[in-house]
Design an enzyme around this catalytic site. Structure first.
Site, mmCIF file in Angstrom:
data_model
loop_
_atom_site.group_PDB
_atom_site.id
_atom_site.type_symbol
_atom_site.label_atom_id
_atom_site.label_comp_id
_atom_site.label_asym_id
_atom_site.label_seq_id
_atom_site.Cartn_x
_atom_site.Cartn_y
_atom_site.Cartn_z
ATOM 1 N N HIS A 167 0.884 -1.179 0.000
ATOM 2 C CA HIS A 167 0.000 0.000 0.000
ATOM 3 C C HIS A 167 0.921 1.227 0.000
ATOM 4 C CE1 HIS A 167 -2.709 2.968 1.865
ATOM 5 N NE2 HIS A 167 -3.728 2.166 1.598
ATOM 6 N N CYS A 186 -4.776 2.608 -3.577
ATOM 7 C CA CYS A 186 -3.528 3.129 -2.980
ATOM 8 C C CYS A 186 -2.360 2.164 -3.188
ATOM 9 C CB CYS A 186 -3.695 3.429 -1.489
ATOM 10 S SG CYS A 186 -4.980 4.607 -1.156
ATOM 11 N N ASP A 220 3.312 -4.263 8.326
ATOM 12 C CA ASP A 220 2.089 -3.484 8.126
ATOM 13 C C ASP A 220 0.923 -4.456 8.312
ATOM 14 O OD1 ASP A 220 -0.180 -2.339 7.110
ATOM 15 O OD2 ASP A 220 0.748 -1.553 5.287
ATOM 16 N N GLN A 252 -4.317 -4.893 7.259
ATOM 17 C CA GLN A 252 -5.349 -5.816 6.767
ATOM 18 C C GLN A 252 -5.405 -7.126 7.551
ATOM 19 O OE1 GLN A 252 -7.707 -5.153 4.710
ATOM 20 N NE2 GLN A 252 -6.948 -3.193 3.961
ATOM 21 N N LYS A 274 -10.047 -0.473 10.865
ATOM 22 C CA LYS A 274 -10.144 -1.717 10.097
ATOM 23 C C LYS A 274 -10.466 -2.896 11.013
ATOM 24 C CE LYS A 274 -7.064 -0.066 6.475
ATOM 25 N NZ LYS A 274 -7.970 0.308 5.390
HETATM 26 N N1 PLP Z 1 -1.536 -0.559 4.744
HETATM 27 C C1 PLP Z 1 -2.491 -1.324 4.199
HETATM 28 C C2 PLP Z 1 -2.154 -2.724 3.752
HETATM 29 C C3 PLP Z 1 -3.788 -0.828 4.063
HETATM 30 O O1 PLP Z 1 -4.741 -1.580 3.520
HETATM 31 C C4 PLP Z 1 -4.062 0.491 4.505
HETATM 32 C C5 PLP Z 1 -5.398 1.069 4.332
HETATM 33 O O2 PLP Z 1 -6.170 0.673 3.508
HETATM 34 C C6 PLP Z 1 -3.028 1.236 5.079
HETATM 35 C C7 PLP Z 1 -1.779 0.682 5.181
HETATM 36 C C8 PLP Z 1 -3.256 2.624 5.587
HETATM 37 O O3 PLP Z 1 -4.120 2.618 6.670
HETATM 38 P P1 PLP Z 1 -4.648 4.002 7.309
HETATM 39 O O4 PLP Z 1 -5.213 4.787 6.168
HETATM 40 O O5 PLP Z 1 -5.664 3.574 8.293
HETATM 41 O O6 PLP Z 1 -3.476 4.666 7.921
#
Ligand code: PLP
Length: 403
Positions: free
Chosen positions: A114, A355, A191, A194, A217
């Site tokens: 992401h 993203c 990270d 998910q 999430k």
């Molecule tokens: N990393 C992953 C794999 C994600 O799916 C997301 C959000 O969709 C993020 C990071 C970023 O999360 P946040 O926007 O809650 O900071």
């Protein structure tokens, strides 16, 4: 029935929410916990000595301990409250940039990140003249592990990697990735945006050095997240933000910072988010993670089987281990059109680049449709989605819909 928003209608149709990888909905108990805070004991945590303040402070620190147990961390001070995964990753990236990254050093990420776990590292590499090494994935959406092994060297300063891909749904072999990096004493950031909801994260077992996730999430409010870090790393890196609450002593020209976790928690807390996160974890625990996993995994199998029957549908990735997410395109129908038509039928999915533009480029795509169910979805809702997708294909063919 625990989720008030799921009872609403959209355009007069029953609402079907299948966009849980973007954000999850909140059960009533979470909404109630947040509303009680603002109704009964709102105060600025860790500041004043009055009754309300002592109550909110105890609640906040209790949440820290709950999260510590939830991810199986050794100490509550290794749990830092942030705005979300993005801020958690940026905190570590900033700290590494300041202290550890020199010209010629290397940072390892994957091709499936992401933007939140790609751009911070990419920008550090640009400004520090370091090298960004990318672990590729094959067309099924599985990481090419041999390439990863060959990438690790004395120059590698950190490996930052997603546990579950938000587009492919790939569940990466994170334990193996961490073990290989640790052989060379390289820290690993996971990270877990998910994966956190699926309770497959145990930091003691994984032995990861950092873990980042977002409350929204996992059935909690937005604007709250967590950075877990091992003490030995957190003590070495400077904070991203400076301000109130994190100062031990100061003069006009210098300051000493508080110990962990407060060094990283400048400014007023998102108390509502924190209390909501605690209630969300309690809610999920009450249902039982094993029950959730069994139900969701059966629902995903059903979803994929039903999607496979749609003419012209191509999956974006067919990873060997998948959790929570399936993405696809349908021949000759732009993904945004699919999402817009489904929306008119009361069905919420996501279309776009999610993203993760470089990930989509792997498949020569600018956009795809993503369906991400949760335990509150049903097989009947999947059936409605499939009927709606078939209708969408027909509308598109009849009207020559192209944009
Ligand atoms: N990393 C992953 C794999 C994600 O799916 C997301 C959000 O969709 C993020 C990071 C970023 O999360 P946040 O926007 O809650 O900071």
């Amino acid at each position: 029935s625990d989720f008030p928003i799921l009872k609403r209608t959209v355009y007069g149709k029953p609402f079907i929410y299948l966009d849980n990888a973007a954000t999850t909905q909140l059960p009533f108990t979470v909404i109630q916990a947040v509303s009680e805070l603002y109704k009964d004991y709102n105060a600025n945590v860790h500041r004043s000595l009055h009754y309300l303040n002592r109550k909110t402070t105890a609640l906040l620190e209790g949440t820290r301990e709950k999260i510590q147990k939830f991810i199986n961390a050794s100490n509550p001070y290794e749990i830092i409250f942030t705005r979300g995964t993005t801020e958690s990753i940026n905190m570590v990236a900033h700290g590494f940039k300041e202290v550890f990254i020199e010209p010629g050093d290397e940072i390892v990420v994957t091709e499936m990140e992401h933007h939140s776990n790609l751009i911070p590292w990419q920008q550090i590499c640009k400004s520090k003249k370091a090298l960004l090494k990318i672990i590729p994935f094959d067309d099924n959406g599985n990481l090419v592990m041999d390439v990863y092994e060959g990438m690790l060297s004395k120059k590698t300063k950190i490996v930052a990697i997603t546990h579950v891909s938000n587009v492919l749904g790939t569940l990466n072999p994170i334990k193996k990735i961490i073990d290989l990096a640790h052989i060379k004493d390289i820290p690993v950031l996971v990270d877990a945006a998910q994966s956190i909801r699926h309770k497959i994260v145990d930091v003691a077992h994984l032995d990861c050095d950092f873990l980042c996730f977002s409350g929204h999430k996992m059935m909690a409010p937005s604007g709250i997240g967590v950075l877990y870090g091992k003490k030995r790393w957190l003590e070495k890196i400077p904070p991203l933000s400076y301000g109130g609450g994190m100062i031990e002593s100061s003069t006009l020209y210098d300051a000493q910072f508080k110990a962990l976790p407060y060094k990283f928690e400048a400014g007023t807390y998102n108390t509502g988010g924190i209390i909501g996160l605690k209630a969300a974890i309690t809610y999920l625990e009450d249902i039982g993670f094993e029950n959730i996993q069994a139900y969701e995994s059966a629902l995903m199998d059903y979803l994929i089987e039903r999607l496979s029957s749609i003419k012209g549908l191509k999956f974006v990735g067919t990873p060997s281990q998948r959790i929570g997410v399936v993405s696809f395109v349908i021949e000759d129908i732009p993904s945004d059109d699919i999402a817009i038509i489904l929306d008119q039928m009361g069905i919420a999915v996501r279309s776009g680049h999610h993203c993760a533009i470089p990930l989509l480029k792997h498949y020569n795509l600018d956009s795809c449709v993503r369906v991400s169910p949760a335990f509150y979805n049903t097989k009947e809702e999947i059936d409605t989605l499939i009927e709606a997708l078939i209708k969408t294909s027909n509308i598109s063919k009849n009207k020559g819909l192209k944009s």
